[in-house]
Design a protein around this motif. Structure first.
Motif, PDB file in Angstrom:
ATOM      1  N   UNK A   1       9.780 -16.959   8.657  1.00 31.68           N
ATOM      2  CA  UNK A   1      10.099 -16.253   9.901  1.00 31.68           C
ATOM      3  C   UNK A   1      10.099 -17.220  11.095  1.00 31.68           C
ATOM      4  N   UNK A   2      10.146 -18.493  10.825  1.00 28.09           N
ATOM      5  CA  UNK A   2       9.870 -19.492  11.856  1.00 28.09           C
ATOM      6  C   UNK A   2      10.887 -19.517  12.997  1.00 28.09           C
ATOM      7  N   UNK A   3      12.139 -19.145  12.725  1.00 25.14           N
ATOM      8  CA  UNK A   3      13.167 -19.284  13.755  1.00 25.14           C
ATOM      9  C   UNK A   3      13.456 -17.994  14.526  1.00 25.14           C
ATOM     10  N   UNK A   4      12.746 -16.926  14.200  1.00 23.64           N
ATOM     11  CA  UNK A   4      12.850 -15.712  15.006  1.00 23.64           C
ATOM     12  C   UNK A   4      13.868 -14.700  14.535  1.00 23.64           C
TER      13      UNK A   4
ATOM     14  N   UNK B   1      17.796 -15.313  14.059  1.00 21.51           N
ATOM     15  CA  UNK B   1      18.240 -16.383  13.180  1.00 21.51           C
ATOM     16  C   UNK B   1      18.833 -15.843  11.873  1.00 21.51           C
ATOM     17  N   UNK B   2      20.152 -15.958  11.729  1.00 19.43           N
ATOM     18  CA  UNK B   2      20.795 -15.588  10.469  1.00 19.43           C
ATOM     19  C   UNK B   2      20.324 -16.504   9.345  1.00 19.43           C
ATOM     20  N   UNK B   3      19.970 -17.742   9.705  1.00 15.42           N
ATOM     21  CA  UNK B   3      19.476 -18.699   8.716  1.00 15.42           C
ATOM     22  C   UNK B   3      18.175 -18.204   8.080  1.00 15.42           C
TER      23      UNK B   3
ATOM     24  N   UNK C   1       6.537  -8.142   5.604  1.00 16.69           N
ATOM     25  CA  UNK C   1       7.179  -8.895   4.530  1.00 16.69           C
ATOM     26  C   UNK C   1       8.578  -8.416   4.178  1.00 16.69           C
ATOM     27  N   UNK C   2       9.390  -8.072   5.187  1.00 18.70           N
ATOM     28  CA  UNK C   2      10.730  -7.541   4.939  1.00 18.70           C
ATOM     29  C   UNK C   2      11.784  -8.614   5.180  1.00 18.70           C
ATOM     30  N   UNK C   3      12.749  -8.761   4.275  1.00 16.59           N
ATOM     31  CA  UNK C   3      13.810  -9.742   4.498  1.00 16.59           C
ATOM     32  C   UNK C   3      14.777  -9.314   5.589  1.00 16.59           C
ATOM     33  N   UNK C   4      15.007  -8.002   5.719  1.00 18.16           N
ATOM     34  CA  UNK C   4      15.948  -7.459   6.690  1.00 18.16           C
ATOM     35  C   UNK C   4      15.770  -5.944   6.684  1.00 18.16           C
TER      36      UNK C   4
END
Length: 409
Positions: free
Chosen positions: A91-94, A97-99, A292-295
């Protein structure tokens, strides 16, 4: 532990009556060395002290969510601090962040395990064996509402005694055990988290439900069941962890018998969610990192995806709109001073975090425990914010039926 053996692991030498007192004394065994002879009464005192110490720690860890004590580190094969660090890196880029979203979807197994290896003890401490929310009717208690939330699934699945159903992402199996008893059916749970599988199997054995319940380590993106073999599939706020809901829903469709149903509660963004609103996005991201959700899909996207894989969607609605008090009320100050509600309230979160932080500083709790406690606490805060704005729901309820004539895998 003291066991009547000296510090080298050898049995103490026998000594004459005159060679030791009731407290033991040093004897010369070689130049410059001495051997400590411990009397029977001293050994018994040491054993009693050791037993009292074990009972003290067992009692302490029974009431405090000190991760690592109950085996998560052994299951994960990683130190708590390492696993927590790797989790947060996803989750480092917020939120923008699509990345990061792509990375979380790619590494969803690590994401889910990183969350639940560490958080399971906290959830059981605050929530009990069923890791989900509920909707409330009248003066229902938290526990009563939780049970009705689960029994609703069994009723909408139209289960018959002896039916075999699948629980996707079963956690430690609290709902499956309740549903198995209620519907007199057989439930097989799937879970990718070793720690939760081991705990769930222990609970099944403790409750004598081995003939009705089982848990296997498996991915709900690739179910190890034959086509058209199950009488029902359900999920309770679990497939929110899927990186590809289309694939997960397609697997549920594949294993169901024609005419059988897939029923669940899904976490979703509601029609009130505005992706152009920075505060809405911040809250959504906070919920995702804290759980812990990816999206997160929207409610309309969930219905559309179910239909795309072949289901007939018989019912779909935000169940929280039917609740007579807010679904997020257990996370607020409501019930904070009631024993049954204190642990999962906001005040309970602060008290728990303070205790875990103190135990980590004392090197009783593994390093990283307080970080997870804070992450969960922040996630709860954002769930409340999302609930108050009406932009997020953990209870988008759906009933999806596999057509009778379907032979599609």
């Amino acid at each position: 532990m003291p066991s009547g053996r000296d510090s080298t692991g050898s049995s103490p030498r026998r000594a004459s009556r005159s060679s030791h007192s009731s407290t033991g004394r040093s004897l010369r065994s070689a130049p410059g060395r001495s051997l400590r002879v411990v009397s029977k009464s001293t050994r018994q005192a040491q054993q009693r002290a050791a037993a009292l110490t074990r009972r003290f720690w067992d009692a302490l860890f029974a009431v405090l969510p000190v991760v690592g004590r109950r085996g998560h580190q052994q299951a994960a094969g990683k130190a708590t601090a390492t696993e927590m660090k790797e989790y947060l890196e996803l989750f480092a880029r917020g939120s923008e962040s699509a990345e990061d979203v792509a990375l979380r979807k790619q590494r969803y197994v690590e994401l889910s395990n990183g969350m639940y290896d560490i958080a399971t003890d906290f959830y059981e401490w605050g929530w009990g064996p069923s890791f989900h929310f509920a909707i409330y009717s009248g003066d229902e208690t938290f526990r009563e509402a939780m049970r009705r939330y689960e029994y609703t699934l069994a009723l909408r699945l139209q289960l018959q005694p002896g039916d075999e159903v699948v629980d996707l992402g079963c956690g430690v199996g609290g709902p499956m055990r309740n549903i198995a008893r209620f519907a007199r059916c057989r439930v097989v749970g799937v879970n990718i988290c070793d720690y939760q599988v081991l705990r769930g199997l222990r609970y099944i054995e403790d409750e004598g439900l081995m003939g009705q319940c089982s848990i296997i380590k498996a991915d709900f993106m690739d179910l190890p069941f034959a086509d058209h073999s199950k009488d029902g599939v359900y999920e309770i706020e679990a497939t929110c962890h899927s990186p590809d809901k289309r694939k997960t829903y397609a697997e549920a469709f594949r294993v169901l018998k024609p005419g059988a149903r897939f029923v669940g509660y899904e976490w979703a963004c509601t029609p009130r969610y505005d992706p152009a609103n920075a505060e809405h996005r911040r809250i959504r991201y906070g919920i995702e990192i804290g759980n812990g959700l990816p999206d997160t899909m929207t409610t309309d996207e969930i219905v559309q995806t179910l239909q795309e894989v072949g289901f007939v969607v018989e019912d779909a609605y935000d169940a929280t709109l039917l609740s007579e008090r807010p679904w997020y009320s257990p996370l607020t100050s409501e019930g904070s001073f009631q024993l049954s509600g204190f642990r999962h309230s906001r005040l309970g979160h602060y008290v728990t975090h303070a205790l875990v932080s103190a135990l980590e500083m004392a090197r009783i709790a593994p390093k990283g425990s307080a970080t997870m406690s804070k992450t969960l606490m922040d996630g709860a805060r954002d769930l409340v914010a999302g609930g108050k704005l009406g932009i997020y729901t953990p209870s988008f309820f759906f009933v999806a039926r596999k057509p009778e004539a379907s032979s599609r895998a």
